[in-house]
Each structure stands twice: as C-alpha cells, then as structure tokens.
Design a protein around this motif. Structure first.
Motif, PDB file in Angstrom:
ATOM      1  N   ALA A 186       0.799  -1.228   0.000  1.00 34.42           N
ATOM      2  CA  ALA A 186       0.000   0.000   0.000  1.00 34.42           C
ATOM      3  C   ALA A 186       0.827   1.271   0.000  1.00 34.42           C
ATOM      4  O   ALA A 186       0.486   2.245  -0.682  1.00 34.42           O
ATOM      5  CB  ALA A 186      -0.950   0.010   1.196  1.00 34.42           C
ATOM      6  N   ASP A 187       1.922   1.304   0.774  1.00 33.77           N
ATOM      7  CA  ASP A 187       2.673   2.547   0.940  1.00 33.77           C
ATOM      8  C   ASP A 187       4.015   2.248   1.596  1.00 33.77           C
ATOM      9  O   ASP A 187       4.366   1.081   1.805  1.00 33.77           O
ATOM     10  CB  ASP A 187       1.870   3.550   1.775  1.00 33.77           C
ATOM     11  CG  ASP A 187       1.376   2.972   3.099  1.00 33.77           C
ATOM     12  OD1 ASP A 187       2.043   2.074   3.668  1.00 33.77           O
ATOM     13  OD2 ASP A 187       0.317   3.420   3.575  1.00 33.77           O
ATOM     14  N   ASP A 188       4.765   3.297   1.927  1.00 32.62           N
ATOM     15  CA  ASP A 188       6.088   3.131   2.531  1.00 32.62           C
ATOM     16  C   ASP A 188       6.023   2.384   3.858  1.00 32.62           C
ATOM     17  O   ASP A 188       6.883   1.542   4.148  1.00 32.62           O
ATOM     18  CB  ASP A 188       6.770   4.490   2.741  1.00 32.62           C
ATOM     19  CG  ASP A 188       7.338   5.057   1.458  1.00 32.62           C
ATOM     20  OD1 ASP A 188       7.659   4.279   0.535  1.00 32.62           O
ATOM     21  OD2 ASP A 188       7.473   6.293   1.373  1.00 32.62           O
ATOM     22  N   ALA A 189       5.022   2.686   4.682  1.00 31.41           N
ATOM     23  CA  ALA A 189       4.905   2.007   5.975  1.00 31.41           C
ATOM     24  C   ALA A 189       4.678   0.506   5.776  1.00 31.41           C
ATOM     25  O   ALA A 189       5.256  -0.316   6.490  1.00 31.41           O
ATOM     26  CB  ALA A 189       3.773   2.617   6.797  1.00 31.41           C
ATOM     27  N   ALA A 190       3.856   0.151   4.807  1.00 34.41           N
ATOM     28  CA  ALA A 190       3.607  -1.259   4.517  1.00 34.41           C
ATOM     29  C   ALA A 190       4.874  -1.930   3.992  1.00 34.41           C
ATOM     30  O   ALA A 190       5.183  -3.068   4.359  1.00 34.41           O
ATOM     31  CB  ALA A 190       2.469  -1.397   3.513  1.00 34.41           C
TER      32      ALA A 190
ATOM     33  N   GLY B   1      13.295 -21.812  -1.867  1.00 33.31           N
ATOM     34  CA  GLY B   1      13.168 -22.436  -3.178  1.00 33.31           C
ATOM     35  C   GLY B   1      13.838 -21.641  -4.274  1.00 33.31           C
ATOM     36  O   GLY B   1      13.984 -22.113  -5.385  1.00 33.31           O
ATOM     37  N   GLY B   2      14.231 -20.388  -3.991  1.00 36.66           N
ATOM     38  CA  GLY B   2      15.033 -19.624  -4.936  1.00 36.66           C
ATOM     39  C   GLY B   2      14.314 -18.661  -5.844  1.00 36.66           C
ATOM     40  O   GLY B   2      14.946 -17.991  -6.657  1.00 36.66           O
ATOM     41  N   ILE B   3      12.997 -18.538  -5.758  1.00 39.34           N
ATOM     42  CA  ILE B   3      12.282 -17.596  -6.625  1.00 39.34           C
ATOM     43  C   ILE B   3      12.572 -16.173  -6.165  1.00 39.34           C
ATOM     44  O   ILE B   3      12.573 -15.873  -4.975  1.00 39.34           O
ATOM     45  CB  ILE B   3      10.772 -17.893  -6.623  1.00 39.34           C
ATOM     46  CG1 ILE B   3      10.533 -19.242  -7.309  1.00 39.34           C
ATOM     47  CG2 ILE B   3       9.982 -16.778  -7.304  1.00 39.34           C
ATOM     48  CD1 ILE B   3       9.126 -19.746  -7.211  1.00 39.34           C
ATOM     49  N   ARG B   4      12.829 -15.288  -7.124  1.00 39.59           N
ATOM     50  CA  ARG B   4      13.122 -13.878  -6.838  1.00 39.59           C
ATOM     51  C   ARG B   4      11.794 -13.134  -6.721  1.00 39.59           C
ATOM     52  O   ARG B   4      10.980 -13.128  -7.645  1.00 39.59           O
ATOM     53  CB  ARG B   4      13.974 -13.301  -7.959  1.00 39.59           C
ATOM     54  CG  ARG B   4      14.549 -11.944  -7.659  1.00 39.59           C
ATOM     55  CD  ARG B   4      15.607 -11.625  -8.720  1.00 39.59           C
ATOM     56  NE  ARG B   4      16.265 -10.370  -8.449  1.00 39.59           N
ATOM     57  CZ  ARG B   4      16.264  -9.345  -9.281  1.00 39.59           C
ATOM     58  NH1 ARG B   4      15.641  -9.410 -10.453  1.00 39.59           N
ATOM     59  NH2 ARG B   4      16.910  -8.240  -8.967  1.00 39.59           N
ATOM     60  N   LEU B   5      11.591 -12.510  -5.561  1.00 39.48           N
ATOM     61  CA  LEU B   5      10.333 -11.842  -5.264  1.00 39.48           C
ATOM     62  C   LEU B   5      10.627 -10.372  -4.909  1.00 39.48           C
ATOM     63  O   LEU B   5      11.554 -10.092  -4.154  1.00 39.48           O
ATOM     64  CB  LEU B   5       9.659 -12.550  -4.084  1.00 39.48           C
ATOM     65  CG  LEU B   5       8.228 -12.194  -3.730  1.00 39.48           C
ATOM     66  CD1 LEU B   5       7.278 -12.512  -4.877  1.00 39.48           C
ATOM     67  CD2 LEU B   5       7.805 -12.991  -2.500  1.00 39.48           C
ATOM     68  N   GLU B   6       9.838  -9.483  -5.494  1.00 38.13           N
ATOM     69  CA  GLU B   6       9.966  -8.057  -5.240  1.00 38.13           C
ATOM     70  C   GLU B   6       8.714  -7.570  -4.519  1.00 38.13           C
ATOM     71  O   GLU B   6       7.614  -8.064  -4.768  1.00 38.13           O
ATOM     72  CB  GLU B   6      10.123  -7.299  -6.566  1.00 38.13           C
ATOM     73  CG  GLU B   6      10.187  -5.790  -6.416  1.00 38.13           C
ATOM     74  CD  GLU B   6      10.291  -5.088  -7.763  1.00 38.13           C
ATOM     75  OE1 GLU B   6      11.080  -4.134  -7.853  1.00 38.13           O
ATOM     76  OE2 GLU B   6       9.576  -5.491  -8.709  1.00 38.13           O
ATOM     77  N   PHE B   7       8.889  -6.597  -3.638  1.00 38.97           N
ATOM     78  CA  PHE B   7       7.776  -5.892  -3.016  1.00 38.97           C
ATOM     79  C   PHE B   7       7.954  -4.423  -3.375  1.00 38.97           C
ATOM     80  O   PHE B   7       9.074  -3.893  -3.263  1.00 38.97           O
ATOM     81  CB  PHE B   7       7.808  -6.085  -1.490  1.00 38.97           C
ATOM     82  CG  PHE B   7       7.614  -7.512  -1.088  1.00 38.97           C
ATOM     83  CD1 PHE B   7       6.346  -8.017  -0.835  1.00 38.97           C
ATOM     84  CD2 PHE B   7       8.697  -8.362  -0.991  1.00 38.97           C
ATOM     85  CE1 PHE B   7       6.171  -9.338  -0.467  1.00 38.97           C
ATOM     86  CE2 PHE B   7       8.534  -9.698  -0.634  1.00 38.97           C
ATOM     87  CZ  PHE B   7       7.272 -10.181  -0.367  1.00 38.97           C
ATOM     88  N   ALA B   8       6.875  -3.744  -3.798  1.00 37.68           N
ATOM     89  CA  ALA B   8       7.006  -2.369  -4.280  1.00 37.68           C
ATOM     90  C   ALA B   8       5.807  -1.514  -3.892  1.00 37.68           C
ATOM     91  O   ALA B   8       4.664  -1.993  -3.870  1.00 37.68           O
ATOM     92  CB  ALA B   8       7.147  -2.363  -5.808  1.00 37.68           C
ATOM     93  N   THR B   9       6.101  -0.253  -3.592  1.00 35.31           N
ATOM     94  CA  THR B   9       5.048   0.731  -3.334  1.00 35.31           C
ATOM     95  C   THR B   9       4.461   1.174  -4.665  1.00 35.31           C
ATOM     96  O   THR B   9       5.061   0.945  -5.726  1.00 35.31           O
ATOM     97  CB  THR B   9       5.615   1.947  -2.566  1.00 35.31           C
ATOM     98  OG1 THR B   9       6.635   2.565  -3.354  1.00 35.31           O
ATOM     99  CG2 THR B   9       6.187   1.552  -1.217  1.00 35.31           C
ATOM    100  N   PRO B  10       3.307   1.856  -4.653  1.00 31.74           N
ATOM    101  CA  PRO B  10       2.704   2.316  -5.911  1.00 31.74           C
ATOM    102  C   PRO B  10       3.647   3.260  -6.679  1.00 31.74           C
ATOM    103  O   PRO B  10       4.458   3.971  -6.086  1.00 31.74           O
ATOM    104  CB  PRO B  10       1.448   3.063  -5.458  1.00 31.74           C
ATOM    105  CG  PRO B  10       1.120   2.468  -4.139  1.00 31.74           C
ATOM    106  CD  PRO B  10       2.456   2.161  -3.502  1.00 31.74           C
ATOM    107  N   PHE B  11       3.493   3.253  -7.996  1.00 27.76           N
ATOM    108  CA  PHE B  11       4.268   4.172  -8.833  1.00 27.76           C
ATOM    109  C   PHE B  11       3.876   5.612  -8.493  1.00 27.76           C
ATOM    110  O   PHE B  11       2.713   5.917  -8.337  1.00 27.76           O
ATOM    111  CB  PHE B  11       4.029   3.911 -10.326  1.00 27.76           C
ATOM    112  CG  PHE B  11       4.739   2.698 -10.821  1.00 27.76           C
ATOM    113  CD1 PHE B  11       6.119   2.690 -10.966  1.00 27.76           C
ATOM    114  CD2 PHE B  11       4.037   1.561 -11.126  1.00 27.76           C
ATOM    115  CE1 PHE B  11       6.780   1.568 -11.416  1.00 27.76           C
ATOM    116  CE2 PHE B  11       4.678   0.415 -11.587  1.00 27.76           C
ATOM    117  CZ  PHE B  11       6.046   0.425 -11.726  1.00 27.76           C
ATOM    118  N   ALA B  12       4.893   6.434  -8.325  1.00 24.75           N
ATOM    119  CA  ALA B  12       4.633   7.834  -8.015  1.00 24.75           C
ATOM    120  C   ALA B  12       5.316   8.732  -9.022  1.00 24.75           C
ATOM    121  O   ALA B  12       6.222   8.365  -9.695  1.00 24.75           O
ATOM    122  CB  ALA B  12       5.137   8.160  -6.617  1.00 24.75           C
TER     123      ALA B  12
END
Length: 134
Positions: free
Chosen positions: A81-85, A123-134
């Motif tokens: 959702a945002d930076d805090a999340a 298991g080796g999968i590359r996972l990204e977490f990202a805030t909304p595009f600003a």
C-alpha cells in the motif's frame, strides 16, 4: 481494444511445496484457497492475486532459474500500500531464515518516490515488493 484484463493467476514451480506454502501463508498472510494433491500443488491468495505453487517433479535434479541466462520469469513483484507497509513487509521477510536479500529497500530508480526491495524466497524464486508508482 485490449484483449486481456490483467493477471488471472501466476504459477510458480518450487522444490519444496511445504516451505513455499509456509512462506506465503505464515510469513505474508496469504490464505490457502485450494490445490491438487495428485499434482502436487497448493493455491494461495492475498485476496488480490492467486498464486499456484507447483512442486517440481524431481526437486533434487531441478535446476534453479538464472534470471540472466534463462528465458522466463525474471521476478514476481507484489504491490504494497505505501512506505509504511513496505517497511513492515521488509521487517518480516528479511528476518525469515530461508530468505536471501537481493536488494534492500531503496527507490526503484534514482529520484523516484516508488520504493522496493527484492529477495530470494525459499526455493530460490526472486520476489519483489514495491510501493505504488509515483
């Protein structure tokens, strides 16, 4: 006119189905919403995305994906959702004993308000977490 309407689901092949399910359900709070024991597979969802986790036929001989050498999924990016999340997810995910940090939290591009981080999950999968595009 667009011929598609977003992502229906994403299927990920994993070497250890229980470890992958535990990561998504216990660490990230996803719900198990199905599966096919004979395949074997587990379906998990955060309410916005459905992931199908499929166990490799022979996890011992399965080769890990090399995002720079193979054609296929480079990484899966999950929205927060945002930076805090993002900070809360970071605290939980990077503390997981089977997670390897690839990129710690930072702006997606120099000067961008969008922040992200990338890890390799069990298991080796590359996972990204990202805030909304600003």
């Amino acid at each position: 006119m667009k011929l598609t309407r977003g992502v229906h689901h994403i299927g990920l092949t994993v070497p250890d189905l229980d470890a992958a399910k535990t990561f998504f359900c216990d660490t990230l709070g996803f719900d198990q919403v199905g599966g096919v024991p004979d395949y074997p597979s587990v379906f998990v969802s955060d309410g916005a995305i459905l992931l199908t986790l499929w166990r490799a036929a022979d996890p011992i001989t399965a080769r890990a994906f090399d995002r720079r050498a193979n054609i296929g999924l480079h990484h899966l990016s999950l929205a927060v959702a945002d930076d805090a999340a993002l900070d809360a997810v970071w605290e939980t995910v990077h503390a997981h004993p089977q997670v390897t940090v690839d990129v710690a939290p930072e702006p997606m591009r120099p000067g961008s308000a969008t922040r992200h981080f990338l890890v390799f999950i069990p298991g080796g999968i590359r996972l990204e977490f990202a805030t909304p595009f600003a």
